[in-house]
Scaffold this motif. Structure first.
Motif, PDB file in Angstrom:
ATOM      1  N   TYR A   1       0.833  -1.207   0.000  1.00 54.95           N
ATOM      2  CA  TYR A   1       0.000   0.000   0.000  1.00 54.95           C
ATOM      3  C   TYR A   1       0.866   1.255   0.000  1.00 54.95           C
ATOM      4  O   TYR A   1       1.961   1.280   0.543  1.00 54.95           O
ATOM      5  CB  TYR A   1      -0.936  -0.015   1.218  1.00 54.95           C
ATOM      6  CG  TYR A   1      -1.794  -1.255   1.225  1.00 54.95           C
ATOM      7  CD1 TYR A   1      -2.968  -1.298   0.495  1.00 54.95           C
ATOM      8  CD2 TYR A   1      -1.403  -2.393   1.934  1.00 54.95           C
ATOM      9  CE1 TYR A   1      -3.748  -2.452   0.475  1.00 54.95           C
ATOM     10  CE2 TYR A   1      -2.175  -3.539   1.913  1.00 54.95           C
ATOM     11  CZ  TYR A   1      -3.344  -3.567   1.182  1.00 54.95           C
ATOM     12  OH  TYR A   1      -4.106  -4.694   1.142  1.00 54.95           O
TER      13      TYR A   1
ATOM     14  N   GLU B   1      -3.294   5.127   5.352  1.00 55.83           N
ATOM     15  CA  GLU B   1      -4.753   5.139   5.225  1.00 55.83           C
ATOM     16  C   GLU B   1      -5.241   3.970   4.353  1.00 55.83           C
ATOM     17  O   GLU B   1      -6.212   3.291   4.703  1.00 55.83           O
ATOM     18  CB  GLU B   1      -5.235   6.471   4.623  1.00 55.83           C
ATOM     19  CG  GLU B   1      -5.062   7.665   5.542  1.00 55.83           C
ATOM     20  CD  GLU B   1      -3.622   8.174   5.604  1.00 55.83           C
ATOM     21  OE1 GLU B   1      -2.834   7.969   4.636  1.00 55.83           O
ATOM     22  OE2 GLU B   1      -3.258   8.757   6.629  1.00 55.83           O
ATOM     23  N   GLU B   2      -4.573   3.744   3.233  1.00 53.37           N
ATOM     24  CA  GLU B   2      -4.957   2.634   2.356  1.00 53.37           C
ATOM     25  C   GLU B   2      -4.779   1.294   3.061  1.00 53.37           C
ATOM     26  O   GLU B   2      -5.622   0.396   2.949  1.00 53.37           O
ATOM     27  CB  GLU B   2      -4.110   2.635   1.072  1.00 53.37           C
ATOM     28  CG  GLU B   2      -4.417   3.752   0.112  1.00 53.37           C
ATOM     29  CD  GLU B   2      -3.510   3.715  -1.122  1.00 53.37           C
ATOM     30  OE1 GLU B   2      -2.835   2.686  -1.353  1.00 53.37           O
ATOM     31  OE2 GLU B   2      -3.482   4.721  -1.844  1.00 53.37           O
TER      32      GLU B   2
ATOM     33  N   GLU C   1      -4.786   0.733   6.336  1.00 58.53           N
ATOM     34  CA  GLU C   1      -5.782   0.591   7.396  1.00 58.53           C
ATOM     35  C   GLU C   1      -7.153   0.267   6.812  1.00 58.53           C
ATOM     36  O   GLU C   1      -7.908  -0.512   7.386  1.00 58.53           O
ATOM     37  CB  GLU C   1      -5.836   1.870   8.234  1.00 58.53           C
ATOM     38  CG  GLU C   1      -4.651   2.015   9.145  1.00 58.53           C
ATOM     39  CD  GLU C   1      -4.685   3.285   9.993  1.00 58.53           C
ATOM     40  OE1 GLU C   1      -5.605   4.117   9.803  1.00 58.53           O
ATOM     41  OE2 GLU C   1      -3.786   3.427  10.824  1.00 58.53           O
ATOM     42  N   GLU C   2      -7.453   0.867   5.686  1.00 53.37           N
ATOM     43  CA  GLU C   2      -8.725   0.569   5.026  1.00 53.37           C
ATOM     44  C   GLU C   2      -8.779  -0.910   4.636  1.00 53.37           C
ATOM     45  O   GLU C   2      -9.797  -1.594   4.857  1.00 53.37           O
ATOM     46  CB  GLU C   2      -8.871   1.444   3.775  1.00 53.37           C
ATOM     47  CG  GLU C   2     -10.241   1.373   3.144  1.00 53.37           C
ATOM     48  CD  GLU C   2     -10.357   2.352   1.989  1.00 53.37           C
ATOM     49  OE1 GLU C   2     -10.726   1.881   0.896  1.00 53.37           O
ATOM     50  OE2 GLU C   2     -10.071   3.551   2.183  1.00 53.37           O
TER      51      GLU C   2
ATOM     52  N   TYR D   1      -9.335  -2.909   7.835  1.00 52.92           N
ATOM     53  CA  TYR D   1     -10.739  -2.883   8.285  1.00 52.92           C
ATOM     54  C   TYR D   1     -11.626  -3.768   7.426  1.00 52.92           C
ATOM     55  O   TYR D   1     -12.531  -4.449   7.930  1.00 52.92           O
ATOM     56  CB  TYR D   1     -11.264  -1.452   8.314  1.00 52.92           C
ATOM     57  CG  TYR D   1     -10.592  -0.583   9.351  1.00 52.92           C
ATOM     58  CD1 TYR D   1     -10.355  -1.044  10.633  1.00 52.92           C
ATOM     59  CD2 TYR D   1     -10.185   0.717   9.047  1.00 52.92           C
ATOM     60  CE1 TYR D   1      -9.730  -0.265  11.581  1.00 52.92           C
ATOM     61  CE2 TYR D   1      -9.557   1.515   9.990  1.00 52.92           C
ATOM     62  CZ  TYR D   1      -9.318   1.026  11.249  1.00 52.92           C
ATOM     63  OH  TYR D   1      -8.717   1.802  12.196  1.00 52.92           O
ATOM     64  N   GLU D   2     -11.375  -3.773   6.122  1.00 53.87           N
ATOM     65  CA  GLU D   2     -12.150  -4.627   5.227  1.00 53.87           C
ATOM     66  C   GLU D   2     -11.886  -6.104   5.574  1.00 53.87           C
ATOM     67  O   GLU D   2     -12.816  -6.910   5.565  1.00 53.87           O
ATOM     68  CB  GLU D   2     -11.789  -4.348   3.771  1.00 53.87           C
ATOM     69  CG  GLU D   2     -12.338  -3.058   3.244  1.00 53.87           C
ATOM     70  CD  GLU D   2     -11.913  -2.761   1.810  1.00 53.87           C
ATOM     71  OE1 GLU D   2     -11.351  -3.664   1.142  1.00 53.87           O
ATOM     72  OE2 GLU D   2     -12.134  -1.624   1.367  1.00 53.87           O
TER      73      GLU D   2
END
Length: 164
Positions: free
Chosen positions: A148, A152-153, A155-156, A159-160
C-alpha cells in the motif's frame, strides 16, 4: 683653458649618455604605465623586468584556481573568478531540489539534504514509518503494508479484512 673645455665636453657627453640611458630604461619599462593593475593579486609591475613575466604571473594569480577544478562537470574556463565558479557549481550540485518530489504530508525538506538520493531515502523512510505501528494486526489478517502507498490505504484494507 683647453683642459676646461675638454672637461665641459666630457661632462656634456657624460650627461648625454646618462640621459640616453634614462630614456632607454624608460622605454624598456614603458609597459608598466599601461599594464593591468595587479594590486588585488599582490602583484606590482615594478617588480618585473619584462611585461611577459608580469602578464604570466598575473594570469596565474587570476586564473590559477581553475586547475583545482579540472575534474568538474562545469568548465572553469567559463568563469572569470573562483567565486563565480563555486556559486555555479553549488547551483549545479543542488539543482535537483528544483524538480524533486515534495510531499507536504511529510516533514522532509529537500534543503536539509546534500544529495537527491539522501532526500529520496529520507522521504521513503518517512512515508513508511507507519509500518511498525500495527504489526500484529497486519500479520493476523495477512496484510502486507508494503503493498500500500499510504497508512490510510493499508488501514482501510485491514478494516475490510476484519469485517470479512
Amino acid at each position: 683653458m683647453e683642459r676646461k673645455k675638454n672637461d665641459i665636453t666630457w661632462l656634456k657627453v657624460y650627461f648625454m649618455y646618462k640621459l640616453f640611458e634614462k630614456r632607454k630604461a624608460e622605454e624598456k619599462y614603458k609597459w608598466r604605465l599601461n599594464c593591468e593593475d595587479g594590486d588585488i593579486y599582490g602583484l606590482d609591475p615594478n617588480d618585473y623586468e619584462t611585461e611577459q613575466d608580469y602578464e604570466d604571473d598575473l594570469y596565474e594569480a587570476k586564473y590559477g584556481w581553475r586547475e583545482d577544478y579540472s575534474d568538474c562537470d562545469l568548465d572553469p574556463e567559463d568563469y572569470e573568478t573562483e567565486d563565480e565558479f563555486l556559486e555555479a557549481l553549488e547551483e549545479e550540485r543542488t539543482a535537483w531540489r528544483n524538480y524533486c518530489e515534495i510531499d507536504l504530508n511529510y516533514d522532509v525538506d529537500p534543503e536539509d539534504y546534500e544529495t537527491e538520493e539522501d532526500y529520496d531515502e529520507a522521504l521513503y523512510e518517512e512515508k513508511l514509518a507507519w509500518y511498525d505501528s500495527h504489526d500484529s494486526a497486519y500479520i493476523d489478517y495477512e496484510i502486507d503494508p508494503s503493498d500500500y502507498d499510504s497508512e490510510e490505504e493499508c488501514e482501510e484494507a485491514l478494516y475490510e479484512a476484519m469485517e470479512e
